[in-house]
Write an enzyme that holds these catalytic residues in place. Structure first.
Site, mmCIF file in Angstrom:
data_model
loop_
_atom_site.group_PDB
_atom_site.id
_atom_site.type_symbol
_atom_site.label_atom_id
_atom_site.label_comp_id
_atom_site.label_asym_id
_atom_site.label_seq_id
_atom_site.Cartn_x
_atom_site.Cartn_y
_atom_site.Cartn_z
ATOM 1 N N SER A 53 20.830 6.247 -34.289
ATOM 2 C CA SER A 53 21.153 5.815 -32.928
ATOM 3 C C SER A 53 19.995 5.240 -32.129
ATOM 4 O O SER A 53 20.194 4.762 -31.015
ATOM 5 C CB SER A 53 21.744 6.995 -32.145
ATOM 6 O OG SER A 53 20.798 8.056 -32.049
ATOM 7 N N TYR A 241 -3.122 9.627 -34.832
ATOM 8 C CA TYR A 241 -1.895 9.423 -35.610
ATOM 9 C C TYR A 241 -2.133 9.680 -37.098
ATOM 10 O O TYR A 241 -1.910 10.786 -37.570
ATOM 11 C CB TYR A 241 -1.321 8.019 -35.365
ATOM 12 C CG TYR A 241 0.099 7.910 -35.866
ATOM 13 C CD1 TYR A 241 1.158 8.307 -35.062
ATOM 14 C CD2 TYR A 241 0.392 7.473 -37.151
ATOM 15 C CE1 TYR A 241 2.472 8.268 -35.519
ATOM 16 C CE2 TYR A 241 1.692 7.422 -37.627
ATOM 17 C CZ TYR A 241 2.730 7.824 -36.798
ATOM 18 O OH TYR A 241 4.022 7.794 -37.272
ATOM 19 N N THR A 282 9.212 2.570 -29.041
ATOM 20 C CA THR A 282 10.351 3.450 -29.242
ATOM 21 C C THR A 282 10.189 4.678 -28.361
ATOM 22 O O THR A 282 9.116 4.932 -27.818
ATOM 23 C CB THR A 282 10.465 3.901 -30.714
ATOM 24 O OG1 THR A 282 9.345 4.741 -31.033
ATOM 25 C CG2 THR A 282 10.480 2.700 -31.658
#
Length: 404
Positions: A53, A241, A282
């Site tokens: 989604s 990261y 995102t």
């Protein structure tokens, strides 16, 4: 009916409501951006997209439907409209289901915790009853803050921390008036079982559990292929990261791919791999220190040459279905990030990173694009949508009995 005018209200990069009309137009535009489908045999392959989604999982679902002609199941975890609007993923799923139906694709969506065995049971039953008991592809795209182990009930929580020592980096913020600020933030290093907790959530454990569960129900077709979506990123963000707790989890994901690849190759002539995607704005990435600044600067360097998630996932589906070669790197990974990690691009971004201040950031980064991208995560700032008119918020979840 529950129509109202919805204005964007946020706390940092987190919005309190989403806009159904904007989410609808965004998904429609993504579908239109997909090139004409490749040749499809019969009814098309059966695919399962876990995390369908939002972000790359949404792109995988739309690109799979519109380009590869998949049918099958999407799994996501979204909130229904209540006092506030539904989550953006709720509305995106509703329109994705409608578009699939209009284009003759049989796609069912399950709303629930993908980490739990109850959802795995639902998916297995659907595959058996609706799709002939076979699965050709599984795309795994899950980014979550926590996971409950179905066997023990233990709850694991992921953290975004460097390893070994504190890490100070630049980050991009916007003040209450929307003015950009470039500040330094320091993140404390991982301690205790932070690494193990993060690996338990974001590593390959649940991906492998899905494969084992479905194989146990004899639902994996000969030649079955699975891909988990991952990210490496720039040296500018590596300490927080790829070299941090989340990086250890990604390494575990890649090790899981190698284990699964060997197993599937022996039993089904299938394969498992990771797909290294490129940078995008995102809901998950905006939570990582430094990523907002990096994304804005990358766009400042590349402009429209940045490849959006939908374009990247069209590329991935073409590789998975054999329309073009897989093109694996030395670690056996599909690489969709070559344009981002091109040395000339990274050098230009690094120069801008070093020069970035509150005064200079407007000239170095594409701030309008970045702000709009954050808004679009929730259905705002989508071209062609009239945000002054009331929109229906009480949108139902797509029914399982809908057929194309």
């Amino acid at each position: 009916m529950s129509e109202r005018v919805i204005a964007p209200k946020s706390r940092g990069f987190l919005f309190l409501d989403s806009h159904p009309g904007g989410c609808r137009r965004l998904v429609e535009d993504m579908w239109q951006a997909v090139p004409a489908p490749v040749s499809i045999r019969g009814d098309g392959p059966v695919a399962l997209v876990i995390g369908s989604s939002a972000g790359y999982g949404l792109a995988a679902t739309i690109a799979g439907l519109a380009r590869a002609g998949i049918r099958g199941i999407g799994v996501c975890f979204e909130k229904a409209p209540a006092r506030r609007t539904g989550t953006a993923g709720w509305y995106r799923t509703a329109v994705t289901a409608r578009l699939a139906r209009e284009h003759g694709r049989d796609m069912v969506f399950v709303n629930g915790d993908a980490f739990g065995d109850a959802v795995k049971e639902q998916v297995a039953d659907l595959l058996t009853e609706r799709f002939g008991g076979r699965l050709d592809f599984l795309v795994y795209s899950v980014a979550a803050p926590r996971r409950t182990d179905p066997d023990t009930g233990e709850v694991y929580a992921s953290v975004l921390r460097p390893i070994g020592s504190p890490h100070t980096t630049k980050t991009l913020l916007f003040d209450e008036h929307g003015a950009p600020e470039v500040k330094e933030v320091t993140t404390a290093p991982a301690e205790g079982d932070d690494i193990e907790q993060t690996v338990a959530v974001m590593g390959g454990t649940d991906w492998e559990r899905w494969i084992t569960f479905l194989a146990g129900r004899s639902l994996l077709a000969d030649g079955f292929t699975t891909a988990a979506l991952s990210y490496i990123g720039s040296p500018l963000t590596a300490a927080i990261y790829r070299q941090g707790t989340i990086g250890v989890a990604k390494s575990h994901l890649e090790a899981t791919a190698r284990t699964l690849d060997e197993r599937l190759g022996k039993t089904l002539g299938g394969r498992a791999l990771t797909s290294v995607n490129a940078a995008a704005v995102t809901q998950s990435s905006t939570a990582i220190p430094g990523i907002a600044l990096y994304a804005g600067l990358l766009r400042g360097v590349l402009g429209g040459a940045m490849v959006a998630p939908i374009g990247q996932l069209v590329d991935l589906w073409d590789r998975l279905t054999g329309a073009r070669p897989l093109g694996l790197d030395d670690e056996g990974r599909v690489r969709l990030d070559a344009w981002e990690l091109d040395p000339a691009v990274q050098s230009a971004v690094a120069d801008r990173w070093n020069a970035a201040t509150g005064d200079s950031i407007g000239e170095l980064a594409d701030l309008d694009w970045f702000r709009d991208e954050v808004h679009r995560l929730y259905g705002f700032c989508v071209p062609g949508v009239d945000y002054t008119t009331a929109t229906e918020t009480d949108v139902p979840w797509p029914g399982r009995h809908d057929t194309p």
